[in-house]
Design a protein around this motif. Sequence first.
Motif, PDB file in Angstrom:
ATOM      1  N   VAL A  48      51.878  42.636  16.647  1.00  0.00           N
ATOM      2  CA  VAL A  48      51.663  41.190  16.512  1.00  0.00           C
ATOM      3  C   VAL A  48      50.182  40.842  16.611  1.00  0.00           C
ATOM      4  O   VAL A  48      49.654  40.053  15.810  1.00  0.00           O
ATOM      5  N   PHE A  49      49.474  41.437  17.568  1.00  0.00           N
ATOM      6  CA  PHE A  49      48.082  41.045  17.773  1.00  0.00           C
ATOM      7  C   PHE A  49      47.146  41.628  16.725  1.00  0.00           C
ATOM      8  O   PHE A  49      46.201  40.954  16.306  1.00  0.00           O
ATOM      9  N   SER A  50      47.388  42.845  16.280  1.00  0.00           N
ATOM     10  CA  SER A  50      46.551  43.384  15.200  1.00  0.00           C
ATOM     11  C   SER A  50      46.795  42.623  13.901  1.00  0.00           C
ATOM     12  O   SER A  50      45.860  42.329  13.144  1.00  0.00           O
ATOM     13  N   HIS A  51      48.042  42.262  13.650  1.00  0.00           N
ATOM     14  CA  HIS A  51      48.424  41.490  12.461  1.00  0.00           C
ATOM     15  C   HIS A  51      47.759  40.109  12.483  1.00  0.00           C
ATOM     16  O   HIS A  51      47.146  39.690  11.494  1.00  0.00           O
ATOM     17  N   ALA A  52      47.855  39.412  13.609  1.00  0.00           N
ATOM     18  CA  ALA A  52      47.295  38.063  13.709  1.00  0.00           C
ATOM     19  C   ALA A  52      45.772  38.085  13.606  1.00  0.00           C
ATOM     20  O   ALA A  52      45.168  37.199  12.987  1.00  0.00           O
ATOM     21  N   PHE A  53      45.134  39.098  14.206  1.00  0.00           N
ATOM     22  CA  PHE A  53      43.677  39.183  14.133  1.00  0.00           C
ATOM     23  C   PHE A  53      43.219  39.345  12.690  1.00  0.00           C
ATOM     24  O   PHE A  53      42.241  38.724  12.261  1.00  0.00           O
ATOM     25  N   THR A  79      40.843  36.744  10.634  1.00  0.00           N
ATOM     26  CA  THR A  79      39.531  37.227  10.216  1.00  0.00           C
ATOM     27  C   THR A  79      39.378  37.264   8.701  1.00  0.00           C
ATOM     28  O   THR A  79      38.318  36.924   8.160  1.00  0.00           O
ATOM     29  N   VAL A  80      40.434  37.671   8.000  1.00  0.00           N
ATOM     30  CA  VAL A  80      40.346  37.908   6.552  1.00  0.00           C
ATOM     31  C   VAL A  80      41.097  36.863   5.734  1.00  0.00           C
ATOM     32  O   VAL A  80      40.571  36.334   4.751  1.00  0.00           O
ATOM     33  N   LEU A 114      42.682  41.380  -1.602  1.00  0.00           N
ATOM     34  CA  LEU A 114      42.763  40.751  -0.292  1.00  0.00           C
ATOM     35  C   LEU A 114      43.632  41.586   0.649  1.00  0.00           C
ATOM     36  O   LEU A 114      43.339  41.714   1.839  1.00  0.00           O
ATOM     37  N   GLY A 115      44.687  42.177   0.096  1.00  0.00           N
ATOM     38  CA  GLY A 115      45.552  43.031   0.896  1.00  0.00           C
ATOM     39  C   GLY A 115      44.822  44.249   1.436  1.00  0.00           C
ATOM     40  O   GLY A 115      45.033  44.653   2.589  1.00  0.00           O
ATOM     41  N   ALA A 116      43.956  44.854   0.628  1.00  0.00           N
ATOM     42  CA  ALA A 116      43.189  46.017   1.081  1.00  0.00           C
ATOM     43  C   ALA A 116      42.241  45.637   2.219  1.00  0.00           C
ATOM     44  O   ALA A 116      42.114  46.373   3.211  1.00  0.00           O
ATOM     45  N   ALA A 117      41.574  44.486   2.091  1.00  0.00           N
ATOM     46  CA  ALA A 117      40.665  44.036   3.146  1.00  0.00           C
ATOM     47  C   ALA A 117      41.439  43.707   4.420  1.00  0.00           C
ATOM     48  O   ALA A 117      41.015  44.052   5.535  1.00  0.00           O
ATOM     49  N   TRP A 118      42.566  43.039   4.267  1.00  0.00           N
ATOM     50  CA  TRP A 118      43.406  42.677   5.413  1.00  0.00           C
ATOM     51  C   TRP A 118      43.890  43.923   6.140  1.00  0.00           C
ATOM     52  O   TRP A 118      43.851  43.995   7.375  1.00  0.00           O
ATOM     53  N   GLU A 119      44.331  44.926   5.409  1.00  0.00           N
ATOM     54  CA  GLU A 119      44.851  46.151   6.020  1.00  0.00           C
ATOM     55  C   GLU A 119      43.749  46.907   6.751  1.00  0.00           C
ATOM     56  O   GLU A 119      43.985  47.458   7.843  1.00  0.00           O
ATOM     57  N   THR A 175      42.089  48.355  12.641  1.00  0.00           N
ATOM     58  CA  THR A 175      41.036  48.510  13.652  1.00  0.00           C
ATOM     59  C   THR A 175      40.931  47.281  14.550  1.00  0.00           C
ATOM     60  O   THR A 175      39.901  47.088  15.213  1.00  0.00           O
ATOM     61  N   ALA A 176      41.963  46.458  14.580  1.00  0.00           N
ATOM     62  CA  ALA A 176      41.919  45.186  15.313  1.00  0.00           C
ATOM     63  C   ALA A 176      42.350  45.366  16.766  1.00  0.00           C
ATOM     64  O   ALA A 176      43.012  46.349  17.123  1.00  0.00           O
ATOM     65  N   PRO A 177      42.010  44.412  17.640  1.00  0.00           N
ATOM     66  CA  PRO A 177      42.545  44.421  19.012  1.00  0.00           C
ATOM     67  C   PRO A 177      44.069  44.388  19.002  1.00  0.00           C
ATOM     68  O   PRO A 177      44.686  43.836  18.082  1.00  0.00           O
TER      69      PRO A 177
END
Length: 224
Positions: free
Chosen positions: A56-61, A65-66, A147-152, A157-159
Motif C-alpha cells: 500500500v505505501f510503496s504504491h501510494a508513494f 510522486t509520478v 507513465l507506467g514504466a516511470a510509476w513502476e 524503490t519507495a518507502p
Amino acid sequence: MPTIADQTVEQLGGRDSVLARQRRDHVEMDRLMNEYQVLADGQDRERVLTETVQLVFSHAFAEETVLWPVVRRSIAEGQELTARVEDEHQQINDLVADVERLGPADPEREEKVRRVFALIRQDIRDEEDLLLPRLQDTLGAVQLRRLGAAWEAVRRTAPTHPHPVVPRQPPGNAVLGVPLSLFDRTRDALGPGSPTTTAKKVLTALAGLLVAAAGAVALLRRRR
C-alpha cells in the motif's frame, strides 16, 4: 465513464500501462486484506498485514510522486480529485502508524486495522471509478505505458511504511523518499524476529540524519 475495474487489459493500454499496473496492485491488496481477515494464526496474520502495508505505501508513494502530478496537469478537475485521494492516503498513513505502535494483543489494534482496510477499499474505488478513467480519456496508450514504466520504477524503490513527515506532493515527497526508503527496506530485510535492537537504533539515527538533510535541501529549493 466506465470504471477501469471492468475493462480488458487491451482497453487499459496494455499490461505495461499505468492503468493496468494500478489495477494489478489493487487486486493484490484486496487479496491480502481478505486473507488477513480469514486467517486465525497470529504469525500468519502479522506476515500478511506487513505485506499489505508494504504494498500500500510503496504504491501510494509512486502515485503521489509520478501519477498525480500528471493528473493535475492533464485533467480539469485533477486538483480536486487528487486532493481527495491524498486525504485518504494521509488517513491511512496515520492509522497504520498507530497500528505499528500497538502490540498484536492490544484491543484497539484490530479496530484500527479494520478502519485501514475500509479506507484502502474506498481509495481503490475512488481511483478506479473516478480518477483513472479521466486520465484514460486524456492520454493515449503509448503515454500510459511510458507513465507506467516511470510509476513502476518509483514503486520498486519507495518507502514501505508510514512516515508522518513526508509531504503528499512533490518535490518534498520525492526528496524525503530516498532516505526513508533506505530505512524502511533495511528494516524489512532485518525482519521483526532478528536480534537487531542496536542495529535498529543506529538505522533510526541514520534515517533521522538523512531526513534532516533531505528536508534542508527541500527548503532551499522552495526558497530559490
